[in-house]
Design a protein around this motif. Structure first.
Motif, PDB file in Angstrom:
ATOM      1  N   ASN A 133      55.489 178.593  50.693  1.00  0.00           N
ATOM      2  CA  ASN A 133      54.808 177.290  50.919  1.00  0.00           C
ATOM      3  C   ASN A 133      54.446 177.115  52.306  1.00  0.00           C
ATOM      4  OD1 ASN A 133      57.652 176.693  50.311  1.00  0.00           O
ATOM      5  ND2 ASN A 133      56.749 174.767  50.119  1.00  0.00           N
ATOM      6  N   LYS A 134      55.791 177.298  53.154  1.00  0.00           N
ATOM      7  CA  LYS A 134      55.757 176.712  54.475  1.00  0.00           C
ATOM      8  C   LYS A 134      55.110 177.695  55.515  1.00  0.00           C
ATOM      9  CE  LYS A 134      60.173 174.237  53.438  1.00  0.00           C
ATOM     10  NZ  LYS A 134      61.558 174.299  53.640  1.00  0.00           N
ATOM     11  N   ILE A 135      55.350 178.952  55.199  1.00  0.00           N
ATOM     12  CA  ILE A 135      54.699 179.896  56.212  1.00  0.00           C
ATOM     13  C   ILE A 135      53.302 180.488  55.879  1.00  0.00           C
ATOM     14  CG2 ILE A 135      57.025 180.617  56.973  1.00  0.00           C
ATOM     15  CD1 ILE A 135      56.904 183.101  55.189  1.00  0.00           C
ATOM     16  N   PHE A 136      52.969 180.319  54.521  1.00  0.00           N
ATOM     17  CA  PHE A 136      51.556 180.970  54.411  1.00  0.00           C
ATOM     18  C   PHE A 136      50.624 179.749  53.772  1.00  0.00           C
ATOM     19  CE2 PHE A 136      53.969 185.029  53.520  1.00  0.00           C
ATOM     20  CZ  PHE A 136      53.157 185.679  54.536  1.00  0.00           C
ATOM     21  N   PHE A 137      51.161 178.571  53.687  1.00  0.00           N
ATOM     22  CA  PHE A 137      50.176 177.384  53.248  1.00  0.00           C
ATOM     23  C   PHE A 137      50.799 176.324  53.991  1.00  0.00           C
ATOM     24  CE2 PHE A 137      50.597 180.475  49.727  1.00  0.00           C
ATOM     25  CZ  PHE A 137      49.310 180.687  49.322  1.00  0.00           C
ATOM     26  N   PRO A 138      50.765 176.089  55.064  1.00  0.00           N
ATOM     27  CA  PRO A 138      51.558 175.010  55.900  1.00  0.00           C
ATOM     28  C   PRO A 138      50.608 173.928  55.904  1.00  0.00           C
ATOM     29  CG  PRO A 138      50.616 176.574  57.459  1.00  0.00           C
ATOM     30  CD  PRO A 138      50.488 176.961  56.241  1.00  0.00           C
ATOM     31  N   ASP A 139      49.375 173.950  55.684  1.00  0.00           N
ATOM     32  CA  ASP A 139      48.318 172.647  56.178  1.00  0.00           C
ATOM     33  C   ASP A 139      47.991 172.031  54.966  1.00  0.00           C
ATOM     34  OD1 ASP A 139      48.107 173.665  58.677  1.00  0.00           O
ATOM     35  OD2 ASP A 139      46.154 174.687  58.570  1.00  0.00           O
ATOM     36  N   VAL A 140      48.919 172.060  53.906  1.00  0.00           N
ATOM     37  CA  VAL A 140      48.750 171.337  52.736  1.00  0.00           C
ATOM     38  C   VAL A 140      49.891 170.773  52.435  1.00  0.00           C
ATOM     39  CG1 VAL A 140      46.968 172.742  51.708  1.00  0.00           C
ATOM     40  CG2 VAL A 140      49.382 173.137  51.025  1.00  0.00           C
ATOM     41  N   ILE A 154      54.450 193.393  52.616  1.00  0.00           N
ATOM     42  CA  ILE A 154      54.602 191.837  52.437  1.00  0.00           C
ATOM     43  C   ILE A 154      55.443 191.191  53.642  1.00  0.00           C
ATOM     44  CG2 ILE A 154      55.638 189.827  51.047  1.00  0.00           C
ATOM     45  CD1 ILE A 154      54.752 191.159  48.551  1.00  0.00           C
ATOM     46  N   GLY A 155      56.737 192.136  53.815  1.00  0.00           N
ATOM     47  CA  GLY A 155      57.695 191.721  54.750  1.00  0.00           C
ATOM     48  C   GLY A 155      56.868 191.930  56.145  1.00  0.00           C
ATOM     49  N   ALA A 156      56.047 192.696  56.222  1.00  0.00           N
ATOM     50  CA  ALA A 156      55.333 192.708  57.558  1.00  0.00           C
ATOM     51  C   ALA A 156      54.002 192.004  57.937  1.00  0.00           C
ATOM     52  CB  ALA A 156      54.997 194.441  57.978  1.00  0.00           C
ATOM     53  N   LEU A 157      53.800 191.357  57.088  1.00  0.00           N
ATOM     54  CA  LEU A 157      52.493 190.418  57.146  1.00  0.00           C
ATOM     55  C   LEU A 157      52.531 189.403  58.266  1.00  0.00           C
ATOM     56  CD1 LEU A 157      51.388 189.438  53.476  1.00  0.00           C
ATOM     57  CD2 LEU A 157      50.083 190.726  55.134  1.00  0.00           C
ATOM     58  N   PRO A 158      51.604 189.295  58.802  1.00  0.00           N
ATOM     59  CA  PRO A 158      51.403 187.944  59.892  1.00  0.00           C
ATOM     60  C   PRO A 158      51.342 186.592  59.008  1.00  0.00           C
ATOM     61  CG  PRO A 158      49.505 189.156  59.739  1.00  0.00           C
ATOM     62  CD  PRO A 158      50.479 190.011  58.979  1.00  0.00           C
ATOM     63  N   THR A 159      51.852 185.664  59.772  1.00  0.00           N
ATOM     64  CA  THR A 159      51.675 184.337  58.846  1.00  0.00           C
ATOM     65  C   THR A 159      50.648 183.375  59.104  1.00  0.00           C
ATOM     66  OG1 THR A 159      52.861 183.150  60.799  1.00  0.00           O
ATOM     67  CG2 THR A 159      54.375 184.182  59.084  1.00  0.00           C
ATOM     68  N   TYR A 160      50.511 182.430  58.463  1.00  0.00           N
ATOM     69  CA  TYR A 160      49.080 181.565  58.658  1.00  0.00           C
ATOM     70  C   TYR A 160      49.252 181.133  60.069  1.00  0.00           C
ATOM     71  CZ  TYR A 160      46.013 177.952  57.598  1.00  0.00           C
ATOM     72  OH  TYR A 160      44.818 176.894  57.684  1.00  0.00           O
ATOM     73  N   ALA A 161      50.308 180.791  60.877  1.00  0.00           N
ATOM     74  CA  ALA A 161      50.242 180.350  62.061  1.00  0.00           C
ATOM     75  C   ALA A 161      49.701 181.381  63.180  1.00  0.00           C
ATOM     76  CB  ALA A 161      51.618 180.094  62.678  1.00  0.00           C
ATOM     77  N   THR A 162      49.598 182.649  62.756  1.00  0.00           N
ATOM     78  CA  THR A 162      49.179 183.928  63.465  1.00  0.00           C
ATOM     79  C   THR A 162      47.716 183.984  63.271  1.00  0.00           C
ATOM     80  OG1 THR A 162      51.401 184.681  63.481  1.00  0.00           O
ATOM     81  CG2 THR A 162      49.591 186.173  64.229  1.00  0.00           C
ATOM     82  N   ILE A 163      47.263 184.317  61.924  1.00  0.00           N
ATOM     83  CA  ILE A 163      45.792 184.631  61.587  1.00  0.00           C
ATOM     84  C   ILE A 163      45.305 183.805  60.757  1.00  0.00           C
ATOM     85  CG2 ILE A 163      46.316 187.271  62.022  1.00  0.00           C
ATOM     86  CD1 ILE A 163      46.602 187.412  58.943  1.00  0.00           C
ATOM     87  N   LEU A 199      62.833 180.962  58.472  1.00  0.00           N
ATOM     88  CA  LEU A 199      61.115 180.730  58.505  1.00  0.00           C
ATOM     89  C   LEU A 199      60.473 182.042  59.506  1.00  0.00           C
ATOM     90  CD1 LEU A 199      60.864 176.973  58.065  1.00  0.00           C
ATOM     91  CD2 LEU A 199      60.459 178.602  56.243  1.00  0.00           C
ATOM     92  N   SER A 200      61.227 181.938  60.577  1.00  0.00           N
ATOM     93  CA  SER A 200      60.727 182.787  61.542  1.00  0.00           C
ATOM     94  C   SER A 200      60.746 184.443  61.461  1.00  0.00           C
ATOM     95  CB  SER A 200      61.231 182.598  62.970  1.00  0.00           C
ATOM     96  OG  SER A 200      62.735 182.799  62.999  1.00  0.00           O
ATOM     97  N   TRP A 201      61.905 184.877  61.093  1.00  0.00           N
ATOM     98  CA  TRP A 201      62.202 186.446  60.647  1.00  0.00           C
ATOM     99  C   TRP A 201      63.049 186.829  59.468  1.00  0.00           C
ATOM    100  CZ3 TRP A 201      67.028 187.938  60.995  1.00  0.00           C
ATOM    101  CH2 TRP A 201      67.999 187.039  61.822  1.00  0.00           C
ATOM    102  N   GLY A 202      63.942 185.588  59.111  1.00  0.00           N
ATOM    103  CA  GLY A 202      64.723 186.104  58.052  1.00  0.00           C
ATOM    104  C   GLY A 202      64.151 186.471  56.661  1.00  0.00           C
ATOM    105  N   TRP A 203      63.086 185.572  56.437  1.00  0.00           N
ATOM    106  CA  TRP A 203      62.563 186.046  55.136  1.00  0.00           C
ATOM    107  C   TRP A 203      62.108 187.525  55.036  1.00  0.00           C
ATOM    108  CZ3 TRP A 203      57.537 187.514  54.601  1.00  0.00           C
ATOM    109  CH2 TRP A 203      56.677 187.338  55.686  1.00  0.00           C
ATOM    110  N   ARG A 204      61.526 187.897  56.188  1.00  0.00           N
ATOM    111  CA  ARG A 204      61.157 189.542  56.195  1.00  0.00           C
ATOM    112  C   ARG A 204      62.073 190.482  55.658  1.00  0.00           C
ATOM    113  NH1 ARG A 204      56.282 189.212  58.843  1.00  0.00           N
ATOM    114  NH2 ARG A 204      55.674 187.698  60.141  1.00  0.00           N
ATOM    115  N   LEU A 205      63.370 190.285  55.917  1.00  0.00           N
ATOM    116  CA  LEU A 205      64.527 191.485  55.766  1.00  0.00           C
ATOM    117  C   LEU A 205      64.595 191.905  54.503  1.00  0.00           C
ATOM    118  CD1 LEU A 205      67.451 189.831  57.992  1.00  0.00           C
ATOM    119  CD2 LEU A 205      65.744 191.508  58.449  1.00  0.00           C
ATOM    120  N   PRO A 206      64.523 190.972  53.442  1.00  0.00           N
ATOM    121  CA  PRO A 206      64.571 191.579  51.878  1.00  0.00           C
ATOM    122  C   PRO A 206      63.468 192.291  51.561  1.00  0.00           C
ATOM    123  CG  PRO A 206      64.881 189.240  51.714  1.00  0.00           C
ATOM    124  CD  PRO A 206      64.531 189.549  53.460  1.00  0.00           C
TER     125      PRO A 206
END
Length: 464
Positions: free
Chosen positions: A51-58, A112-121, A195-202
C-alpha cells in the motif's frame, strides 16, 4: 486408429521405480510448497508494504484495500487456470502441465520482486503488479490439483493415502517458509530499508526454488495411469468422436471399457467432491484467515499470539497429515472422513471457548486443535479421495474445478460472512456455528460417497 487403440490397451502396465516415485513425491511437495509460499509472500507484502510503494497517493486505508484487491484477483485467475490446464492435463498428460504451471508461478513471483515502484513509473507500477498477480494465479489454479493427481496416480495402491498426503505437507512448508522470511526481514531491517529494497528479497529468492523445481520436473516421467489409459494413443487422449468410432468397431469388452468413460453422466462425483472440499476450505478460511484478525482485534492479547498459534498448528501438522494418510490407507477414506468431520462438529464450540478465553495457552490449544482436526486432517484425506472419485479421462479437470470453486465459495466468502455475523451479534458463537455447518456438509458428502480406497485409477469413469 482402431489397431493403435487396441495395441495401447494390450501393453503391460507402466512400471515406475522407487526413484521415480521419490522424484514424483518431491515434485508434488515442492510445487505445492511454492504455490503456498508465493501466495503467502504476496499476502504478507500486500498487508505490510504494497500500500505504501504501489499506492502511495491515496489514504492508508484505501491503499490497503487496493493492495488486497490485487491479492484477490489471483483467485479469479485460479479458476481460469483450473479450466485451461485441467483440460490440457487430461488431454496431453500431467507432466507437461506441471512443468508449465511451475514456470508461470515461479517466473511471475520473481518478476514481482523486480518491479519498479509507483515513485519510478507511476500508475504503470500497480498495473504491472496486477498483471503478474493474474499470471501467478493462472498457473496456481492447476498446480495443487495436478500435483495431487500425479502423486495419486504414481503411488502404490496400499500406500496411496500416505504418499498423496505429501501434497498437503507442501501447504505447511510454503506457509512457514514465507512467514519465516518476512519475520526475518521485519526483525533485521529498518522501515526505510524494507520499503526501499528489503521487500524485494523474498520474491527474488524464490527464483532459486523455481530453478530446482523445474529441474526436478524436467526429468519426471509421465503418470503411469495416464500412459495406461485406454483412450490415450501416442501420448494424446482421443477426442470423443474418435473414441465413439473405436467403440463402434471394437469387440464387446474393449467397447464397454471405452464407453464407460465417455457415456457416463457426469455430476455426482463432482458435487460429492465439492462437498468434501467445502469443510476443509471453509474451516481453513475461518481458522487461518478470519480468526487471526478476530483474536488480535477483539481479545486483549499480543498481536503475535494468533500468528504464533498458526505456526505451532502448522508444525504439528507435519505429524497430523501423514498419520491421517496412513489411517485412510488402513481403514478407508470414508470412515476417517466421517470421524474427522464429526469430531470437528463436536469440538467447534469448545474450541471457540478456548480461543475466546483470552488466555494465551487457551488460544494456542484451541487454534492447534481446530487447525489439525478441521483443516489439515481433512486436507490429507482430500488429496487422495478426490483423485479416486474421478475417472482418469476427466480427473485433472474435475479435481481442479472442485478445489477452486470450493475455495472461492468457502475460503473467500466465509471470512466475510463471519465478520458480518460477529459484528451483528457481538459474539463469537456464529464462528462456531459456521464450523459446524461446513463440517456437516463434509460429513453428509462423505456419508453419501462410496468408499474409494484401492480403486483402479486407470478406469475412465467416475466412482459414482
Amino acid at each position: 486408429m482402431k489397431d493403435s487403440v487396441i495395441a495401447a490397451q494390450q501393453t503391460p502396465s507402466a512400471q515406475r521405480s522407487t526413484r521415480d516415485l521419490t522424484r514424483a513425491a518431491v515434485s508434488g511437495w515442492l510445487g505445492t510448497a511454492m504455490e503456498f509460499m508465493d501466495f503467502q509472500l504476496y499476502s504478507l507484502a500486500a498487508a505490510i508494504v504494497f500500500n505504501k510503494i504501489f499506492f502511495p497517493d491515496v489514504s492508508p486505508a484505501i491503499g490497503l484495500i487496493a493492495a488486497m484487491a490485487t491479492y484477490g484477483v489471483g483467485y479469479v485467475a485460479r479458476l481460469a487456470g483450473a479450466v485451461y490446464f485441467g483440460r490440457m492435463g487430461d488431454r496431453i498428460g500431467r507432466k507437461k502441465v506441471l512443468f508449465l504451471t511451475i514456470l508461470l508461478m515461479g517466473a511471475s513471483t520473481t518478476l514481482i520482486g523486480a518491479l519498479p515502484t509507483y515513485a519510478t513509473i507511476g500508475i504503470l507500477a500497480p498495473i504491472l503488479l496486477v498483471v503478474l498477480r493474474l499470471v501467478q494465479g493462472f498457473g496456481a489454479g492447476a498446480e495443487i490439483a495436478g500435483a495431487t493427481v500425479m502423486l495419486a496416480e504414481y503411488a502404490p495402491v496400499k500406500k496411496r493415502g500416505l504418499i498423496s498426503s505429501l501434497v498437503s505437507l507442501g501447504t505447511n512448508s510454503g506457509t512457514l517458509a514465507a512467514s519465516g522470511l518476512w519475520a526475518i526481514l521485519l526483525a533485521v531491517l529498518s522501515e526505510d530499508q524494507l520499503l526501499s529494497w528489503g521487500w524485494r528479497l523474498p520474491f527474488l529468492l524464490s527464483f532459486g526454488l523455481m530453478i530446482f523445481a523445474v529441474w526436478i520436473r524436467r526429468s519426471l516421467k509421465e503418470s503411469p495411469v495416464f500412459e495406461e489409459r485406454p483412450d490415450v494413443v501416442d501420448g494424446v487422449a482421443l477426442a470423443r468422436d474418435e473414441v465413439e468410432s473405436v467403440i463402434a468397431t471394437s469387440d464387446e469388452h474393449k467397447g464397454s471399457v471405452l464407453a464407460a468413460g465417455i457415456r457416463q453422466r457426469k455430476g455426482k462425483a463432482f458435487f460429492l467432491a465439492l462437498g468434501l472440499r467445502f469443510g476443509q476450505a471453509g474451516n481453513s478460511g475461518l481458522m487461518q484467515t478470519f480468526l487471526v484478525g478476530y483474536i488480535a482485534t477483539n481479545l486483549a492479547v499480543g498481536r503475535s499470539v494468533p500468528t504464533d498459534a498458526i505456526v505451532y498448528g502448522s508444525l504439528v501438522g507435519f505429524a497430523t497429515v501423514p498419520v491421517i494418510g496412513l489411517l485412510g490407507d488402513r481403514f478407508g477414506r470414508r470412515v476417517i472422513y466421517l470421524a474427522l468431520s464429526a469430531l470437528t462438529v463436536v469440538l467447534a464450540f469448545p474450541v471457540m471457548l478456548l480461543i475466546t478465553s483470552g488466555s494465551t495457552p487457551g488460544i494456542m490449544l484451541g487454534m492447534v486443535l481446530g487447525l489439525n482436526v478441521g483443516v489439515l486432517g481433512l486436507f490429507s484425506l482430500e488429496s487422495v479421495t478426490m483423485a479416486e472419485l474421478f475417472g482418469s479421462r476427466t480427473r485433472f479437470t474435475q479435481l481442479a474445478l472442485a478445489k477452486e470453486i470450493g475455495g472461492i465459495l468457502a475460503t473467500a466468502i466465509g471470512p466475510v460472512l463471519a465478520a458480518t455475523l460477529t459484528a451483528v451479534t457481538g459474539s463469537w458463537w456464529p464462528i462456531a456455528a459456521m464450523l459446524v455447518v461446513y463440517s456437516l456438509i463434509t460429513f453428509v458428502s462423505a456419508f453419501l460417497a462410496p468408499e474409494t480406497r484401492g480403486r483402479d485409477l486407470v478406469r475412465l469413469e467416475d466412482a459414482v
